[in-house]
Write an enzyme that holds these catalytic residues in place. Sequence first.
Site, short mmCIF file in Angstrom:
data_model
loop_
_atom_site.label_atom_id
_atom_site.label_comp_id
_atom_site.label_asym_id
_atom_site.label_seq_id
_atom_site.Cartn_x
_atom_site.Cartn_y
_atom_site.Cartn_z
N ASP A 48 -44.02 8.55 -3.41
CA ASP A 48 -43.32 7.28 -3.17
C ASP A 48 -44.00 6.19 -4.00
O ASP A 48 -44.89 6.50 -4.81
CB ASP A 48 -43.32 6.94 -1.67
CG ASP A 48 -44.69 6.55 -1.14
OD1 ASP A 48 -45.69 6.71 -1.88
OD2 ASP A 48 -44.77 6.06 0.00
N TYR A 84 -29.54 -1.10 4.71
CA TYR A 84 -29.30 0.21 4.08
C TYR A 84 -28.72 1.19 5.10
O TYR A 84 -29.31 2.21 5.44
CB TYR A 84 -30.58 0.77 3.46
CG TYR A 84 -31.15 -0.12 2.40
CD1 TYR A 84 -30.71 -0.04 1.09
CD2 TYR A 84 -32.11 -1.08 2.72
CE1 TYR A 84 -31.22 -0.87 0.11
CE2 TYR A 84 -32.61 -1.93 1.75
CZ TYR A 84 -32.17 -1.83 0.45
OH TYR A 84 -32.67 -2.65 -0.51
N CYS A 101 -61.04 -2.10 -5.17
CA CYS A 101 -61.65 -0.90 -5.73
C CYS A 101 -63.02 -0.59 -5.12
O CYS A 101 -63.40 0.57 -5.01
CB CYS A 101 -61.77 -1.03 -7.25
SG CYS A 101 -60.16 -1.27 -8.03
N TYR A 147 -38.52 13.38 -1.61
CA TYR A 147 -39.61 12.67 -0.93
C TYR A 147 -39.63 13.04 0.56
O TYR A 147 -40.65 13.45 1.11
CB TYR A 147 -39.44 11.15 -1.11
CG TYR A 147 -40.31 10.40 -0.13
CD1 TYR A 147 -41.64 10.19 -0.41
CD2 TYR A 147 -39.80 9.97 1.10
CE1 TYR A 147 -42.47 9.56 0.50
CE2 TYR A 147 -40.62 9.35 2.02
CZ TYR A 147 -41.95 9.14 1.71
OH TYR A 147 -42.76 8.54 2.63
N GLU A 164 -39.91 8.47 8.55
CA GLU A 164 -39.87 8.53 7.09
C GLU A 164 -38.62 7.84 6.54
O GLU A 164 -38.67 7.16 5.53
CB GLU A 164 -39.91 9.98 6.60
CG GLU A 164 -41.26 10.65 6.79
CD GLU A 164 -42.37 9.96 6.00
OE1 GLU A 164 -42.09 9.27 5.01
OE2 GLU A 164 -43.54 10.10 6.40
FE1 SF4 Z 1 -56.75 1.95 -6.90
FE2 SF4 Z 1 -59.05 0.75 -7.50
FE3 SF4 Z 1 -59.02 2.99 -6.07
FE4 SF4 Z 1 -58.45 3.04 -8.65
S1 SF4 Z 1 -60.39 2.50 -7.74
S2 SF4 Z 1 -57.35 4.10 -7.04
S3 SF4 Z 1 -57.34 1.09 -8.88
S4 SF4 Z 1 -58.18 0.98 -5.46
#
Ligand code: SF4
Length: 356
Positions: A146, A90, A210, A128, A45
């Site tokens: 994150d 870092y 998506c 985190y 992490e």
């Molecule tokens: Fe991300 Fe698209 Fe999934 Fe929405 S639908 S969380 S924009 S990948």
Amino acid sequence: MTRAPSAGKARDKTLVASLLRWYGRHLRDLPWRRTKDPYPIWVSEIMLQQTRVTAALPYYERFLKEFPDIRVLASASEAKLLEVWSGLGYYRRARQMQQAAKVIVADQGGTFPDTYEGLLALPGIGPYTAAAIASIAFGLPHAVVDGNVIRVISRLINEDGDVSRSATKERLRLRVQALGEAGAPRRFGQFNQAVMELGATVCAPRNPRCLLCPLQDGCEARKEGVQESRPVKAEKQRLVELEMAVAVIRRGSRYLMRQRPADSILMPGFWELPEVTGETLTDDCFAGLGIRRGEYLGGFRHGITFRSYRGAVYRGTIHGKPPAGYRWVAEADLTEMPISTVARKALKIALQTKNA
Ligand code: SF4
């Protein structure tokens, strides 16, 4: 229309179930995912905070080989620690890890704290990392937030507030916490990793995929067609262009170098060559150090936060004693010493140049 709370919870459960199914099929096989031991999870992490997975992997393997448990890390020399970390950048992270290891050994007999609050009290462990270790190693219900999580959740709820503001971040944290509690109360570690993995592999900053996303049915930004404009970020600080000159001065098999002060903000304790920076540098830029600038050996680029340096490496000469703070360092010792990134780049250029 406002949904009844139970309808919202049922919808969250469905979304999380879909996310966890996707994660089960697509998770990348990474060494820190094969363990529940908080020590290697912590190491991974911390390394992954500023470094991509593929770049961090060899460092992770080497770190655990050199420091296989928390006691070995606590008692390691600083030079060894920085040498193993060298290249990851870092460096404060490595020092703070060792401080935390010392606290765990001295106060807890070498056993990691198993509560979020106990983890948060350790040096270098913020919300985190505490949430990541608490959920992944101990199964505790703490959401991690994150950059990947911020992107996924801000798109999921179509958050249009500036995510650099803490109020917006807190809204996103509460939303991801609620999602986890609704859909994965006993698998919080997996849930956290699934959201991060989705952000790293599918819900990318540009061109999110998506159609492959397990959250697509619930994603508000996708419905509005604004996913690429989320998260909303305040304009970044403008990059400042500067020049940097580095002198490679060799006497026999030794180089003129100095160790950066222990309280330096950048790379404390690291060794560097004589270097100067400025908006424009003149031929006598090293005069303040009593160094004469010689032949140009090569150039490099170097970035530190919002500063971008155009670096130039020169052969240099001095007469008499080294300038204050500098000394001659044997070339053979360089492999065992923590060397600054700039010095590393400059030495590489110099070594490629005959007689440098
Ligand atoms: Fe991300 Fe698209 Fe999934 Fe929405 S639908 S969380 S924009 S990948």
